[in-house]
Design an enzyme around this catalytic site. Structure first.
Site, short mmCIF file in Angstrom:
data_model
loop_
_atom_site.label_atom_id
_atom_site.label_comp_id
_atom_site.label_asym_id
_atom_site.label_seq_id
_atom_site.Cartn_x
_atom_site.Cartn_y
_atom_site.Cartn_z
N GLU A 144 54.82 19.21 7.15
CA GLU A 144 55.63 18.79 8.31
C GLU A 144 57.12 18.67 7.98
O GLU A 144 57.68 17.57 7.93
CB GLU A 144 55.12 17.47 8.89
CG GLU A 144 53.80 17.61 9.58
CD GLU A 144 53.42 16.39 10.41
OE1 GLU A 144 53.99 15.31 10.19
OE2 GLU A 144 52.57 16.52 11.29
N GLU A 315 46.12 19.66 11.98
CA GLU A 315 45.69 18.27 12.03
C GLU A 315 45.37 17.94 13.48
O GLU A 315 46.26 17.97 14.34
CB GLU A 315 46.79 17.34 11.51
CG GLU A 315 47.18 17.61 10.07
CD GLU A 315 48.28 16.65 9.57
OE1 GLU A 315 48.59 15.68 10.27
OE2 GLU A 315 48.82 16.91 8.49
C1 GAL Z 1 51.02 13.76 10.35
C2 GAL Z 1 51.06 13.98 8.83
C3 GAL Z 1 49.84 13.44 8.15
C4 GAL Z 1 49.51 12.08 8.67
C5 GAL Z 1 49.29 12.15 10.15
C6 GAL Z 1 48.87 10.84 10.78
O1 GAL Z 1 52.31 13.65 10.85
O2 GAL Z 1 51.18 15.35 8.54
O3 GAL Z 1 50.08 13.39 6.76
O4 GAL Z 1 50.55 11.20 8.36
O5 GAL Z 1 50.48 12.56 10.77
O6 GAL Z 1 48.69 10.96 12.15
#
Ligand code: GAL
Length: 656
Positions: A144, A315
């Protein structure tokens, strides 16, 4: 293109005795790929040069033994303490001149030479170690880029590189002085070495200076990512290289970063997004446990438009997150709905964040597919159901092609920077207005491609351009050629590339196809609106008004109450002189879609449709069941014509 599920996993967070059962259960659940390693630097190299591969070798082997593919990451988002202490220019510096401290993540500076070299070193080492491992099928660079406001740094290193960047862009200091207009307030420079970062000034710093600083910072991300990509291509030939971008994140230009990758992936947190984006308290309450029906889709369509191969959701929110001010839990069914929504918009993979909720540190309140006591959580059950349904859909429909809309929305990252630097009206938010146009198109049942301003335009029947302050010189001709109906938002063509007013006034380079002149503008306070009449429809304008003089052949289609044109048209090119309320925008876009030969279909705001590979996907965001329109003779693969609350239906429409 096959579709599949994945998961994000942190073997370093769990006793090794759990790894085998984790991998076995992932496999049984229907997971195909596992992302690991993006924050593991302190375990890979606990002190300088002391490389500990043994645990990671074993973790990868366990996953491989269970037939899981590995998405390996470079660990550069979290340089460990010893590394930070070793170099004095590694940390990014904020606008108050303070270095960003160690103790969370993303503290590094994109412009730091020392960090660039340390990154090269660790990427090379990880690449050499696992580049040819048969289970490693893809690489994620870093994690990110830009998260936690880390694109722009005001360090000495950034300042040095900014001067080089300016020199390359302008060639001579005279050219820069003219382009920026530094004669104003005696801001003229005699050499590039005199130019600092645009912070700490008494009142606002020069806007052209600020815009160039944003462009420079964006280019630094491109440069840094390219370094990682080149090393990975060398050490891990034949593997996909990806990065996980964020939702509606506009702080750097994603198009050139994505151009260096094989797959653009993004991280989808629909409930968290609702809390942290521009949405009103009413909108937040309305979609509290589902997310806004168009928000994830916007991002899917955006990332599809920049990904060489089908994009992924790297994610996917599996339950409540920890990072918004309030963190509701998703209604039952939403994790499944979000997953199918991603596939319907073209995703190749949906990967859940994370396998198991971790009981320690910053994210201990963030759900996973499993609870901290290792019982499958609701999100895990829904993921298992999606895995079964993927089999069903694949059997019935084979590989799915990519969606292709007849409607394009032109999207531009630097428009956001420009309106932020030079707002004129406090609440003129580019992302919000682009999203609202998109949402209106989706409310009409239309599939939308979100593409960059430079993209080819052939094949589109309708092209929607949210406020685009800087119009490239060739855009007018390309739009003309496209044969499409075209509509521009207000403030389009209002600035030159160096952030000056065009000599012929706005819309500048668009006047070739749209002979109008914006002779005055006004911004409107949030509690002020201006009535607008479109045929028999009464609506209102908010945020902004362009006051227009019309040239030959320009028709006024809607007027403000004080007689100024509100919507004008010249042949197929339309211009909206304000931001309008949702009803008026919808009515106008509906007329445009009809003129473009499309068949817009007004949907309830809780129902969304998307087509992919000959199938139609329907998503019900409502609390009550919905009867799908126009499904007589359709063959249902998943669900039925009556879609339950938070339900999904997948069907092949009747042949016409
Ligand atoms: C994203 C990040 C992850 C985790 C996640 C939590 O922004 O890539 O490592 O922090 O959010 O929602």
């Amino acid at each position: 293109m096959s579709i599949r599920l994945g998961v994000c996993y942190y073997p370093e967070h769990w006793p090794e005795t759990m790894w085998d059962s984790d991998a076995r259960r992932m496999k049984a659940l229907g997971i195909k790929q596992v992302r690991i390693g993006e924050f593991a630097w302190s375990r890979i190299e606990p002190s300088p040069g002391d490389l500990r591969w043994d645990w990671l070798d074993r973790a990868i082997d366990v996953l491989a033994r269970h037939g899981l593919e590995v998405v390996m990451c470079t660990p550069t988002a979290t340089p460990p303490k010893w590394l930070v202490d070793r170099h004095d220019d590694l940390l990014a510096v904020d606008a108050n001149g303070r270095p960003r401290a160690f103790g969370s993540r993303r503290h590094y500076d994109f412009s730091s030479d020392a960090y660039f070299e340390e990154s090269q070193r660790i990427v090379r080492l990880v690449g050499q170690r696992y580049g040819n491992h048969p289970a490693v099928t893809a690489w994620q660079t870093d994690n990110e880029y830009g998260c936690h406001q880390t694109v722009v740094s005001y360090s000495a290193a950034a300042q040095r590189r900014f001067r080089l960047w300016l020199r390359a862009r302008y060639g001579s200091i005279e050219a820069l002085n003219t382009a920026w207009g530094t004669v104003f307030w005696s801001m003229e420079y005699r050499s590039f070495d005199e130019i600092d970062a645009p912070i700490g000034t008494v009142t606002e710093a020069h806007p052209s200076h600020r815009l160039d600083y944003r462009r420079f910072a964006s280019d630094e991300v491109v440069r840094y990512n390219r370094m990682q990509v080149e090393l990975l291509r060398e050490h891990s030939p034949g593997r996909l290289i990806v990065h996980n971008f964020m939702q509606m994140f506009l702080e750097f230009d994603h198009y050139p970063v994505a151009a260096d990758l094989d797959v653009a992936t993004w991280d989808s947190y629909p409930l968290g997004a609702l809390e942290v984006m521009w949405f009103t308290p009413e909108t937040r309450a309305r979609w509290l446990r589902t997310g806004h029906p168009d928000f994830a889709s916007f991002n899917h369509d955006l990332y599809r438009g920049m990904s060489a191969q089908p994009f992924w959701v790297m994610e996917q929110q599996p339950g409540p997150v920890n990072w918004a001010d309030w963190n509701p839990h998703p209604l039952p069914g939403m994790v499944r709905l979000w997953s199918w929504e991603a596939f319907s918009h073209g995703a190749g993979c949906v990967s859940y964040f994370r396998w198991r909720q971790v009981p320690f540190a910053q994210e201990q309140m963030h759900a996973g597919l499993n609870r901290p006591d290792d019982q499958l959580d609701v999100g895990g059950e829904e993921a298992a159901r999606v895995a079964q349904e993927i089999e069903q859909v694949t059997q019935a429909a084979g590989a799915l092609g990519q969606p292709r809309g007849k409607v394009a929305l032109l999207f531009d990252y630097s428009a956001k920077w420009l309106f932020e630097i030079h707002p004129q009206g406090e609440d003129f938010l580019y992302a919000r207005f682009a999203f609202e146009y998109y949402s209106t198109l989706r409310s009409l049942g239309l599939d939308v491609d979100i593409i960059p301003v430079e993209a080819p335009l052939n094949g589109y029947a309708l092209i929607v351009v949210p406020p685009l302050p800087v119009v490239p010189d060739d855009l007018a001709a390309r739009l003309q050629h496209s044969g499409a109906q075209v509509v521009f938002g207000p403030r389009s063509g209002s600035k030159t590339v160096s952030l000056q007013i065009p000599a012929t006034l706005a819309p500048g380079a668009l006047q070739e196809i749209l002979p109008i002149k914006v002779w005055r503008v006004e911004s409107l306070r949030p509690n002020v609106s201006e009535p607008v009449q479109l045929g028999r429809l009464q609506g209102h304008a908010t945020h902004w008004r362009d006051l227009i003089e019309t040239g030959d052949g320009v028709e006024t289609l809607a007027e403000f109450a004080d007689g100024h044109p509100a919507i004008v048209r010249h042949q197929r090119v339309h211009y909206l002189a304000a931001i309008f309320d949702a009803g008026l925008t919808q009515r106008y876009f509906e007329q445009l879609a009809q003129a473009a030969g499309l068949e817009p279909q007004r949907l309830p705001d809780t129902l969304r449709l998307q087509r992919r590979g000959g199938l139609t996907f329907a998503f019900n965001y409502a609390d009550t069941a919905v009867a799908l329109p126009q499904v007589a003779g359709a063959t249902f693969i998943v669900g039925q014509p009556d879609v339950p609350p938070q339900g999904v239906a997948i069907y092949r429409p009747a042949q016409e």
